[in-house]
Design a protein around this motif. Structure first.
Motif, PDB file in Angstrom:
ATOM      1  N   LEU A 172       0.830  -1.204   0.000  1.00 11.71           N
ATOM      2  CA  LEU A 172       0.000   0.000   0.000  1.00 11.71           C
ATOM      3  C   LEU A 172       0.866   1.257   0.000  1.00 11.71           C
ATOM      4  O   LEU A 172       1.668   1.471   0.905  1.00 11.71           O
ATOM      5  CB  LEU A 172      -0.901  -0.014   1.235  1.00 11.71           C
ATOM      6  CG  LEU A 172      -1.975   1.035   1.345  1.00 11.71           C
ATOM      7  CD1 LEU A 172      -2.943   0.969   0.170  1.00 11.71           C
ATOM      8  CD2 LEU A 172      -2.747   0.850   2.636  1.00 11.71           C
ATOM      9  N   ASN A 173       0.692   2.055  -1.029  1.00 10.15           N
ATOM     10  CA  ASN A 173       1.323   3.372  -1.092  1.00 10.15           C
ATOM     11  C   ASN A 173       0.378   4.289  -1.872  1.00 10.15           C
ATOM     12  O   ASN A 173      -0.629   3.833  -2.423  1.00 10.15           O
ATOM     13  CB  ASN A 173       2.722   3.307  -1.722  1.00 10.15           C
ATOM     14  CG  ASN A 173       2.703   2.731  -3.119  1.00 10.15           C
ATOM     15  OD1 ASN A 173       2.021   3.236  -4.011  1.00 10.15           O
ATOM     16  ND2 ASN A 173       3.460   1.658  -3.324  1.00 10.15           N
ATOM     17  N   GLY A 202       0.331  11.104   7.289  1.00  9.28           N
ATOM     18  CA  GLY A 202      -1.060  11.466   7.594  1.00  9.28           C
ATOM     19  C   GLY A 202      -2.034  10.411   7.103  1.00  9.28           C
ATOM     20  O   GLY A 202      -2.997  10.059   7.795  1.00  9.28           O
ATOM     21  N   PHE A 203      -1.765   9.893   5.932  1.00 12.15           N
ATOM     22  CA  PHE A 203      -2.600   8.833   5.372  1.00 12.15           C
ATOM     23  C   PHE A 203      -2.531   7.583   6.251  1.00 12.15           C
ATOM     24  O   PHE A 203      -3.550   6.983   6.588  1.00 12.15           O
ATOM     25  CB  PHE A 203      -2.144   8.515   3.947  1.00 12.15           C
ATOM     26  CG  PHE A 203      -2.724   7.253   3.402  1.00 12.15           C
ATOM     27  CD1 PHE A 203      -4.069   7.176   3.068  1.00 12.15           C
ATOM     28  CD2 PHE A 203      -1.936   6.131   3.242  1.00 12.15           C
ATOM     29  CE1 PHE A 203      -4.614   6.003   2.577  1.00 12.15           C
ATOM     30  CE2 PHE A 203      -2.473   4.956   2.749  1.00 12.15           C
ATOM     31  CZ  PHE A 203      -3.813   4.889   2.419  1.00 12.15           C
ATOM     32  N   SER A 233      -3.437  13.120  -1.686  1.00 15.05           N
ATOM     33  CA  SER A 233      -2.574  14.113  -1.047  1.00 15.05           C
ATOM     34  C   SER A 233      -3.389  15.255  -0.451  1.00 15.05           C
ATOM     35  O   SER A 233      -3.068  15.759   0.632  1.00 15.05           O
ATOM     36  CB  SER A 233      -1.567  14.677  -2.053  1.00 15.05           C
ATOM     37  OG  SER A 233      -0.710  13.658  -2.489  1.00 15.05           O
ATOM     38  N   ARG A 234      -4.449  15.652  -1.146  1.00 16.93           N
ATOM     39  CA  ARG A 234      -5.285  16.749  -0.646  1.00 16.93           C
ATOM     40  C   ARG A 234      -5.932  16.371   0.688  1.00 16.93           C
ATOM     41  O   ARG A 234      -5.978  17.178   1.607  1.00 16.93           O
ATOM     42  CB  ARG A 234      -6.362  17.109  -1.661  1.00 16.93           C
ATOM     43  CG  ARG A 234      -7.277  18.225  -1.121  1.00 16.93           C
ATOM     44  CD  ARG A 234      -8.371  18.594  -2.060  1.00 16.93           C
ATOM     45  NE  ARG A 234      -7.799  19.282  -3.219  1.00 16.93           N
ATOM     46  CZ  ARG A 234      -8.472  19.532  -4.318  1.00 16.93           C
ATOM     47  NH1 ARG A 234      -9.725  19.156  -4.429  1.00 16.93           N
ATOM     48  NH2 ARG A 234      -7.909  20.163  -5.312  1.00 16.93           N
ATOM     49  N   ALA A 284      -4.936   3.688   9.822  1.00 15.19           N
ATOM     50  CA  ALA A 284      -4.851   2.877  11.042  1.00 15.19           C
ATOM     51  C   ALA A 284      -6.103   3.066  11.893  1.00 15.19           C
ATOM     52  O   ALA A 284      -6.689   2.091  12.371  1.00 15.19           O
ATOM     53  CB  ALA A 284      -3.603   3.243  11.834  1.00 15.19           C
ATOM     54  N   ASP A 285      -6.544   4.302  12.083  1.00 11.40           N
ATOM     55  CA  ASP A 285      -7.762   4.562  12.858  1.00 11.40           C
ATOM     56  C   ASP A 285      -8.979   3.932  12.188  1.00 11.40           C
ATOM     57  O   ASP A 285      -9.831   3.335  12.850  1.00 11.40           O
ATOM     58  CB  ASP A 285      -7.986   6.073  13.018  1.00 11.40           C
ATOM     59  CG  ASP A 285      -6.948   6.739  13.907  1.00 11.40           C
ATOM     60  OD1 ASP A 285      -6.233   6.026  14.650  1.00 11.40           O
ATOM     61  OD2 ASP A 285      -6.838   7.978  13.843  1.00 11.40           O
ATOM     62  N   PHE A 286      -9.055   4.056  10.860  1.00 14.42           N
ATOM     63  CA  PHE A 286     -10.171   3.502  10.090  1.00 14.42           C
ATOM     64  C   PHE A 286     -10.175   1.974  10.189  1.00 14.42           C
ATOM     65  O   PHE A 286     -11.220   1.360  10.423  1.00 14.42           O
ATOM     66  CB  PHE A 286     -10.044   3.960   8.633  1.00 14.42           C
ATOM     67  CG  PHE A 286     -11.243   3.712   7.779  1.00 14.42           C
ATOM     68  CD1 PHE A 286     -12.386   4.487   7.908  1.00 14.42           C
ATOM     69  CD2 PHE A 286     -11.226   2.709   6.821  1.00 14.42           C
ATOM     70  CE1 PHE A 286     -13.493   4.278   7.100  1.00 14.42           C
ATOM     71  CE2 PHE A 286     -12.324   2.481   6.010  1.00 14.42           C
ATOM     72  CZ  PHE A 286     -13.466   3.268   6.143  1.00 14.42           C
TER      73      PHE A 286
END
Length: 191
Positions: free
Chosen positions: A28-29, A53-54, A45-46, A59-61
């Motif tokens: 995953l990238n 940040g992604f 990116s936006r 991880a939270d999701f």
């Protein structure tokens, strides 16, 4: 005024979770995710700024997704506890890449700490209180029972998710239940 993103954040996170489960975290990238979504990297990116940040939002999701599966529906404390253990094992069997991402590496940021964290976590404290009441044992024994069962179940699930142990799902769940019974006796429960 910037235009609103045509690809919503939730859609990106869902696609990333699908890729994570299917291909694993190492595949995953941002570029691979953009290809999965059939878009440029710009919307990703936006929404997330950069890979860090992604990764945090993914991880939270992913943790929310897993915790939905781990949340028991049974009103009875013992049955609810069994449901949680069974769901944990099922994630290791059915979604091993997710299990490894969340519970076997440092990618997700989900770290509990030392063994004492298992009994000090507020959610686990509530479980310990219920176990102590249900089995008429003191809270220290209930905490030891919970700690032993979590460590044992996590060990089984880690073996399964990493491919070290090849076994039938029912066989592993039965092993977990049998160990749970032994841990209850060790905690002083008369069965």
């Amino acid at each position: 005024m910037p235009s609103s993103p045509k690809i919503p954040k939730e859609m990106i996170l869902n696609a990333a979770l699908t890729m994570l489960i299917r291909d694993g975290y190492s595949a995953l990238n941002i570029k691979a995710l953009a290809e999965e979504l059939h878009c440029s990297t710009q919307p990703i990116s936006r929404h997330f700024g950069n890979m860090e940040g992604f990764r945090k939002e993914l991880a939270d999701f992913a943790l929310s997704y897993a915790f939905e599966k781990l949340t028991p529906s049974a009103p009875d404390g013992r049955e609810a506890f069994k449901e949680m253990g069974r769901a944990y094992i099922e994630i290791a069997f059915d979604e091993p890449n997710l299990f490894k991402f969340l519970f076997m590496g440092d990618h997700s940021g989900y770290q509990m700490g030392g063994l004492e964290a298992l009994t000090m976590d507020p959610d686990n404290r509530a479980i310990i209180d219920k176990l102590a009441d249900n089995f008429n044992i003191d809270k220290e024994c209930a905490g030891l029972y919970l700690q032993n069962l979590i460590v044992y179940t996590h060990g089984l699930a880690s073996f399964i998710a990493s491919g070290v142990l090849k076994a039938d799902k029912k066989e592993i769940i039965d092993m977990m239940y049998n160990a749970g019974t032994a841990f209850l006796v060790q905690a002083g429960v008369k069965l």
